[in-house]
Write an enzyme that holds these catalytic residues in place. Structure first.
Site, short mmCIF file in Angstrom:
data_model
loop_
_atom_site.label_atom_id
_atom_site.label_comp_id
_atom_site.label_asym_id
_atom_site.label_seq_id
_atom_site.Cartn_x
_atom_site.Cartn_y
_atom_site.Cartn_z
N TRP A 217 61.56 72.34 -10.43
CA TRP A 217 61.11 71.19 -11.21
C TRP A 217 59.74 71.54 -11.79
CZ3 TRP A 217 57.75 66.87 -9.15
CH2 TRP A 217 57.73 65.78 -10.01
N ASP B 61 60.28 69.56 -0.27
CA ASP B 61 60.20 68.41 -1.17
C ASP B 61 61.59 67.79 -1.30
OD1 ASP B 61 59.28 66.56 -3.00
OD2 ASP B 61 59.67 67.87 -4.71
N LYS C 168 64.80 57.61 -6.24
CA LYS C 168 66.23 57.70 -6.54
C LYS C 168 67.07 56.94 -5.52
CE LYS C 168 64.27 61.29 -8.63
NZ LYS C 168 64.07 61.65 -10.00
C1 LMR Z 1 63.40 64.53 -12.99
O1 LMR Z 1 63.36 65.68 -12.54
O2 LMR Z 1 63.99 64.25 -14.03
C2 LMR Z 1 62.75 63.42 -12.23
O3 LMR Z 1 62.26 63.90 -11.02
C3 LMR Z 1 61.78 62.66 -13.00
C4 LMR Z 1 60.52 63.40 -13.29
O4 LMR Z 1 59.45 62.85 -12.98
O5 LMR Z 1 60.53 64.50 -13.83
#
Ligand code: LMR
Length: 400
Positions: free
Chosen positions: A130, A211, A246
């Protein structure tokens, strides 16, 4: 005055929403941000949350400052969910937990703690991860590196490479891990693979930072925290950031937690103090509304049970969408393998589309996914799935 201030290029995930809203196509579909929409394409308010809201509203109570660590019931809710209701580590008082402003707030407080108390440590994230993981740690002046994770060619985890790489890290380097529903790939480690990774972490005295933002969306509430509980059983010291965005569908309330599992109760007390001090220096104390909902739902047996059922219903709908999308795409694009769709877990699927194909989906069909090819499967429903599958088939066909 501000001539030296650089323009912000925008966020690749959150910025996409503005583009989607501005799009005038009637059939547009948002598969960008990681948000669960129901069968009607609506953001659900869970029934357990509705009950909690009614309790909060009747009577409407005063709003004092919360403790820097948030409500005790919020913290207890995080701990029992992650480590187990009767977990020995909790009875021993070895877990320092604070309520945080979403999972991102937990990561930020954790990153600040690492920077302050482990200044030599680098933080290693999966390649890919992420995007905000990297941004948050770097913003806390923690150097970030990447460990091998996803093999695009085979749509699977490069496990041997991952393990070999982790063996090269220095004592007290931080390894950021996704216990379930890997973001962005959806490809998780098996239990055996977790055992191996944790063994390497223990041997090389690395610090796992787990996480978890999708507990309940993978297999189930317990299996999804396998890695966390195994690490505790092995006696490891670890950080866990968790989010209720979520699984309580409370995105805008910003509710999460940061837990640090310590070797002794005494150290946990000291770490807890430092975590609250860090929170104080960034935002002082968390807001109360979301924390109150977490407290009520997590600590009321009936509501908790209802909540678990509601999470599983979301999980099952996503799984059904994966199956449907796979079968439609297999029929339309027979020369391509879509098996990955059902091997991945949680909200996301790494589709393997090129940035050009993702762009075409957007401009020609109004189907939005992240440019790295991540699709939020939770945005699909019976009304839009054929349209999305057709659009994907179109852009893939021309490429074949
Ligand atoms: C995502 O990965 O789309 C979510 O966790 C929202 C974000 O804050 O990026």
């Amino acid at each position: 005055m501000f001539e030296h201030v650089k323009e912000y290029a925008g966020d690749p995930i959150l910025g996409l929403k503005d583009k989607f809203v501005a799009d005038t196509k009637a059939d547009k579909v948002n598969l960008g941000v990681g948000v669960y929409y129901d069968e009607d394409g609506k953001l659900p308010v869970l029934e357990c949350v509705q009950t909690a809201e009614q309790r909060i509203a009747n009577p409407i109570s005063p709003r004092p400052y919360l403790p820097m660590a948030g409500f005790a019931g919020h913290r207890k809710g995080c701990q029992e969910l992650l480590f187990g209701k009767d977990a020995q580590v909790l009875q021993e008082g070895r877990v320092a937990t604070i309520a945080t402003i979403g999972g991102s707030g937990a990561l930020r407080v954790g990153a600040e703690f690492i920077h302050e108390w482990f200044p030599q440590s680098k933080c290693y994230v999966s390649d890919p991860t992420w995007g905000n993981h990297i941004a948050i740690f770097e913003h806390s002046d923690v150097e970030v590196g990447k460990y091998p994770y996803y093999d695009k060619a085979t749509n699977s985890v490069k496990f041997d490479e991952m393990v070999s790489f982790l063996q090269t890290l220095n004592k007290h380097d931080v390894v950021l891990l996704h216990p379930c529903c890997h973001n962005p790939t959806g490809m998780d480690l098996s239990k055996e693979q977790w055992d191996k990774v944790l063994e390497v972490i223990q041997k090389h005295e690395l610090i796992p930072f787990m996480d978890i933002a999708y507990q309940g969306f993978g297999e189930d509430m317990e299996s999804d925290v396998y890695a966390i509980r195994k690490a505790v059983d092995m006696g490891l010291t670890l950080f866990v950031s968790n989010s209720f965005s979520k699984n309580l569908s409370l995105y805008g309330e910003r509710v999460g937690g940061l837990s640090v599992v310590c070797p002794t109760a005494k150290e946990a007390d000291i770490v807890f103090g430092q975590l609250t001090f860090t929170a104080r220096r960034i935002y002082s104390s968390p807001p109360s509304h979301g924390g109150r909902i977490v407290d009520i739902v997590m600590n009321d047996e009936k509501l908790h049970e209802q909540w678990v059922g509601e999470v599983y219903a979301m999980r099952d709908r996503i799984k059904a969408m994966r199956l449907k999308l796979k079968s439609v795409l297999e029929a339309k694009v027979p020369n391509r393998d879509f098996d990955y769709l059902t091997r991945q877990n949680g909200m996301f699927s790494f589709t393997g589309l090129t940035p050009e194909q993702v762009e075409r989906l957007q401009t020609e069909f109004g189907v939005y996914m992240i440019s790295n090819s991540r699709m939020c499967v939770a945005g699909l429903n019976v009304n839009n799935i054929d349209y999305v599958a057709n659009a994907m088939a179109e852009v893939l066909k021309e490429d074949a």
